[in-house]
Enzyme design. Structure first.
Site, mmCIF file in Angstrom:
data_model
loop_
_atom_site.group_PDB
_atom_site.id
_atom_site.type_symbol
_atom_site.label_atom_id
_atom_site.label_comp_id
_atom_site.label_asym_id
_atom_site.label_seq_id
_atom_site.Cartn_x
_atom_site.Cartn_y
_atom_site.Cartn_z
ATOM 1 N N ASP A 101 0.860 -1.180 0.000
ATOM 2 C CA ASP A 101 0.000 0.000 0.000
ATOM 3 C C ASP A 101 0.905 1.243 0.000
ATOM 4 O O ASP A 101 1.784 1.355 -0.850
ATOM 5 C CB ASP A 101 -0.953 -0.061 1.201
ATOM 6 C CG ASP A 101 -1.974 1.059 1.248
ATOM 7 O OD1 ASP A 101 -2.992 0.973 0.528
ATOM 8 O OD2 ASP A 101 -1.762 2.024 2.007
ATOM 9 N N HIS A 297 -6.761 -6.497 -1.522
ATOM 10 C CA HIS A 297 -5.758 -5.483 -1.197
ATOM 11 C C HIS A 297 -4.783 -5.934 -0.111
ATOM 12 O O HIS A 297 -3.611 -5.565 -0.144
ATOM 13 C CB HIS A 297 -6.468 -4.208 -0.756
ATOM 14 C CG HIS A 297 -5.554 -3.066 -0.491
ATOM 15 N ND1 HIS A 297 -4.784 -2.482 -1.481
ATOM 16 C CD2 HIS A 297 -5.250 -2.386 0.659
ATOM 17 C CE1 HIS A 297 -4.066 -1.486 -0.961
ATOM 18 N NE2 HIS A 297 -4.331 -1.426 0.333
#
Length: 319
Positions: A101, A297
């Site tokens: 991320d 994610h």
């Protein structure tokens, strides 16, 4: 069981709180938003057992580390400086640097700006791409609208309040909603009048990779702290675009690895057919590019065995 140890390390004017395990060549694990060292709990153990010194700091502005009050003290140059200073503070001259991320851009830019200290760079979720011709937020507004989450995060106080009001709710919704177990890949657009967590509905149950204890760990990590430091990373997006102009045509030269879930909303922003070729045009030695089917994610938490194996192999090849 391999022990995960905790301590603080002075580096670049901060007292970086780190989690670490094992001994051997250094592997630096950089978390994203809204995360902490805990996101790397599986990788810390796996890398340690494979003969590496795995270190996951809570980065600038995050719980246990903290940081300056000024927004402009959270640029990509500060974040790269923190990573380089931590490598030195740990008594090393080089490291394999891994980011997920927001940690991925930090890892990419550490490799770009200081290739002398990066043996290899691996990124999860966020690919490296060419610098855009216009300021980043301008492009995001044009593509996704004013309520895109990165634009919503520009509002001092507003974004913080929406998250801090109910930490359990925020973590529960975002961890499940951004995962491959979410039934829909939702655009990261904040509903009118809502907050970040309102992008996703309340999950009926937790997926197998996520426990109540995991959610509790994140909630405890953030309890009594402010989200302002982590959100200040987003508030420097256009400043970062300006600061990195000198490297517009530079390539990342250390060996590199890209891993992501094919159900990651971030990956949905790109044409997957063209993404690998685009990355190879700006990375001299991209040794692997893999999209894990069905993963979302939080790929290193959703698919720890696969990510552990890939990172152990890559760390070995770059050590």
């Amino acid at each position: 069981m391999t022990e995960i140890r905790h301590r603080t390390v002075p580096a670049n004017g901060l007292q970086l709180r780190i989690a670490e395990a094992g001994e051997g060549p250094l592997v630096l694990l950089l978390h994203g938003f809204p995360e902490s060292w805990y996101s790397w709990r599986h990788q810390l153990v796996a890398l340690a057992e494979a003969g590496f010194h795995a270190v996951a700091p809570n980065q600038r502005g995050y719980p246990g580390t903290g940081g300056p009050a000024a927004v402009e003290d959270y640029t990509i140059l500060h974040l790269v400086g923190d990573a380089v200073a931590l490598i030195e503070a740990l008594g090393e001259s080089t490291a394999t640097v891994v980011g997920h991320d927001w940690g991925a851009p930090v890892a990419w830019h550490t490799a770009l700006l200081r290739p002398d200290v990066v043996r290899g760079v691996a990124a999860l979720s966020v690919p490296y791409s060419k610098r855009s011709p216009t300021p980043t937020l301008t492009g995001l507004r044009s593509r996704f609208g004013d309520n895109f989450y990165q634009l919503y995060f520009q509002q001092p106080g507003v974004a913080e309040a929406g998250f801090e009001a109910d930490l359990d709710r925020a973590f529960r919704r975002s961890l499940v909603g951004l995962s491959g177990d979410s039934p829909h890949i939702r655009p990261l657009v904040v509903p009118e009048g809502g907050g970040f967590a309102d992008i996703w509905p309340a999950p009926e149950k937790l997926p197998s990779w996520l426990t109540e204890q995991d959610i509790g760990a994140y909630v405890r990590e953030y309890a009594g702290t402010s989200l302002t430091g982590p959100l200040n990373w987003y508030r420097n997006i256009d400043r970062n675009w300006a600061l990195t102009a000198a490297w517009e045509t530079a390539k990342i030269t250390p060996p590199a690895l890209m891993l992501a879930g094919d159900r990651d909303p971030v990956i949905s922003w790109f044409d997957p057919v063209r993404l690998e070729a685009s990355m190879r045009s700006v990375i001299s030695d991209l040794r692997g590019f893999r999209l894990l089917p069905g993963a979302g994610h939080w790929v290193q938490q959703e698919r720890p065995e696969e990510i552990n194996a890939a990172l152990v192999d890559f760390a070995g090849a770059t050590s």
